[in-house]
Design a protein around this motif. Structure first.
Motif, mmCIF file in Angstrom:
data_model
loop_
_atom_site.group_PDB
_atom_site.id
_atom_site.type_symbol
_atom_site.label_atom_id
_atom_site.label_comp_id
_atom_site.label_asym_id
_atom_site.label_seq_id
_atom_site.Cartn_x
_atom_site.Cartn_y
_atom_site.Cartn_z
ATOM 1 N N ASP A 273 -59.986 -24.422 27.953
ATOM 2 C CA ASP A 273 -60.432 -23.344 28.842
ATOM 3 C C ASP A 273 -61.944 -23.314 29.043
ATOM 4 O O ASP A 273 -62.420 -22.619 29.950
ATOM 5 N N ARG B 233 -53.495 -29.370 28.816
ATOM 6 C CA ARG B 233 -53.846 -28.142 28.097
ATOM 7 C C ARG B 233 -53.206 -28.134 26.707
ATOM 8 O O ARG B 233 -53.839 -27.765 25.708
ATOM 9 N N SER C 162 -62.454 -25.883 23.748
ATOM 10 C CA SER C 162 -61.050 -25.802 24.132
ATOM 11 C C SER C 162 -60.914 -26.218 25.587
ATOM 12 O O SER C 162 -61.900 -26.377 26.312
#
Length: 440
Positions: free
Chosen positions: A295, A110, A293
């Protein structure tokens, strides 16, 4: 019963010469024999075994893992990489893998994802409407920047050109590594050996520079380099030497950027040749609410499938070798000690026994609903088992986010004939991949 076939195309020594001149054509000759195992034998040399069936690959990479070591080619790669994860054997490999693995955990990915998108946007800013550029060189520059920033906390773009030249030279030196006695001749002042030594010196200057900079200004950096420098042996409490750190850093910097760069270059080539697949990719990235991203990876399934299908047709790790450390067997067929055992994802991924329309570029075959019936070991862009690529998840995140970020901004069309693939350590374009960007 498995289908075992002898190689009878050329004389065994002629095949050895073919492997020496062009590893890809030598493997292609053996693959063309068909069957599940192809065996080439010569009177004075250990046999060469090509594995062509997923069931046997599972046996080789999982069940018989303790019976085999890395083959000659990767052992020779030690002259550049040292004793890192790619070239080492247990117990060194087991210890080093345990130390490095936390750098690729989910939480780190991440963190890396933000840097991947930022550096990709910077690369996209370099391009100008209608001005051709070398897509392979651009992807190499970008992948090197991402590896340097995420794993080593450093800006290595200023070294991109000399690293690129050194990697190219190292690949050329490797091309002769399949010659049976190449490991006995590395001390000779041949052109290939001088080229390899210069490449190592160049790459050493870069990697030892990263290590020295971190020693001079210790940072509270939560990256791979910091982990390696902070690591302590469980029994002695000793830190890794700079040479040990260098070997792991060199392996991950080079392997981590070269393979992804090649995969991305082939992806852009295939998209430029397949407008329907390109349109599906655009539709997906245009539907995002903002920049790609970590996410939104679950909303980039077409993008990931596009990257996966490109690695099916052009797997960077296109051929993998092992050497039998002891007498063993595959599918019940005896394999003698010292036999070279090869498998070639480049051919496995195009085998009509396991793939419909194997030469067609069809990213939809990697849609979640389409993957269930496929043999797990029929698709091996990252190998498998205990020696599988430690950076596999890193590469999936990087490839998906780079493609999505660039596709939102640019359409890339071919400018001239596509380059042919060259099979060295990786499957890379033999020449420039000329692309013309058009703003979207």
């Amino acid at each position: 019963m498995i289908d075992v076939r002898p190689y009878v195309g050329r004389s065994p020594l002629a095949l050895v010469r073919a492997f020496w001149r062009d590893l890809r054509s030598g493997i292609a000759e053996m693959d063309a024999v068909g069957g599940d195992l192809v065996i080439a034998s010569a009177p004075v040399l250990p046999p060469v075994v090509l594995v062509r069936h997923p069931d046997l690959l599972r046996e080789l990479l999982v069940d018989r893992n303790a019976d085999v070591t890395k083959a000659r080619g990767l052992r020779l790669a030690r002259r550049i990489l040292g004793d890192g994860l790619l070239t080492s054997e247990p117990p060194v490999h087991t210890r080093q893998r345990r130390l490095v693995l936390p750098a690729f955990h989910h939480g780190r990915l991440r963190q890396y994802a933000r840097q991947m998108v930022e550096l990709t946007e910077a690369e996209a800013d370099r391009w100008a409407e209608g001005i051709p550029f070398d897509g392979a060189a651009a992807m190499s520059r970008l992948a090197l920047a991402i590896a340097g920033r995420t794993l080593f906390g450093a800006d290595v773009l200023s070294d991109a050109n000399r690293v690129g030249r050194a990697v190219h030279d190292a690949m050329r030196a490797f091309d002769g590594a399949q010659f049976p006695f190449a490991d006995k001749l590395m001390w000779l002042p041949t052109r290939a050996n001088r080229t390899a030594n210069r490449a190592r010196a160049t790459l050493d200057a870069v990697v030892y520079g990263l290590i020295a900079d971190r020693h001079a200004a210790p940072a509270d950096a939560d990256d791979l380099l910091g982990m390696l420098l902070d690591a302590r042996d469980e029994e002695t409490g000793d830190a890794m030497t700079d040479l040990e750190v260098r070997d792991e850093a060199m392996t991950l910097l080079l392997a981590g950027h070269e393979t992804t760069a090649a995969a991305l270059a082939w992806t852009w080539l295939l998209l430029a040749q397949n407008p329907h697949a390109e349109a599906r990719l655009w539709a997906e990235v245009d539907a995002l609410d903002g920049p790609p991203s970590f996410d939104v990876l679950d909303r980039l399934l077409v993008t990931r499938a596009t990257f996966a299908e490109a690695m099916r047709l052009y797997p960077p790790a296109w051929a993998v070798g092992r050497e039998a450390a002891r007498d063993t067997s595959l599918g019940g067929h005896p394999i003698p000690r010292r036999a070279t055992i090869l498998f070639a994802p480049l051919h496995l991924h195009r085998d009509a026994r396991f793939w419909d329309e194997p030469l067609a570029f069809r990213p939809e075959r990697f849609a979640p609903e389409a993957r269930s019936g496929r043999h797990k070991f029929a698709y091996l862009p990252f190998s498998a088992g205990r020696r599988g690529c430690i950076g596999e998840q890193f590469a999936w995140v990087e490839g998906t986010l780079v493609l999505a970020t660039l596709a939102r901004r640019w359409r890339l069309a071919l400018a001239g004939p596509p380059p042919h693939p060259h099979g060295s350590v990786t499957l890379r374009p033999a020449g420039q991949l000329r692309l013309v960007p058009t703003a979207r």
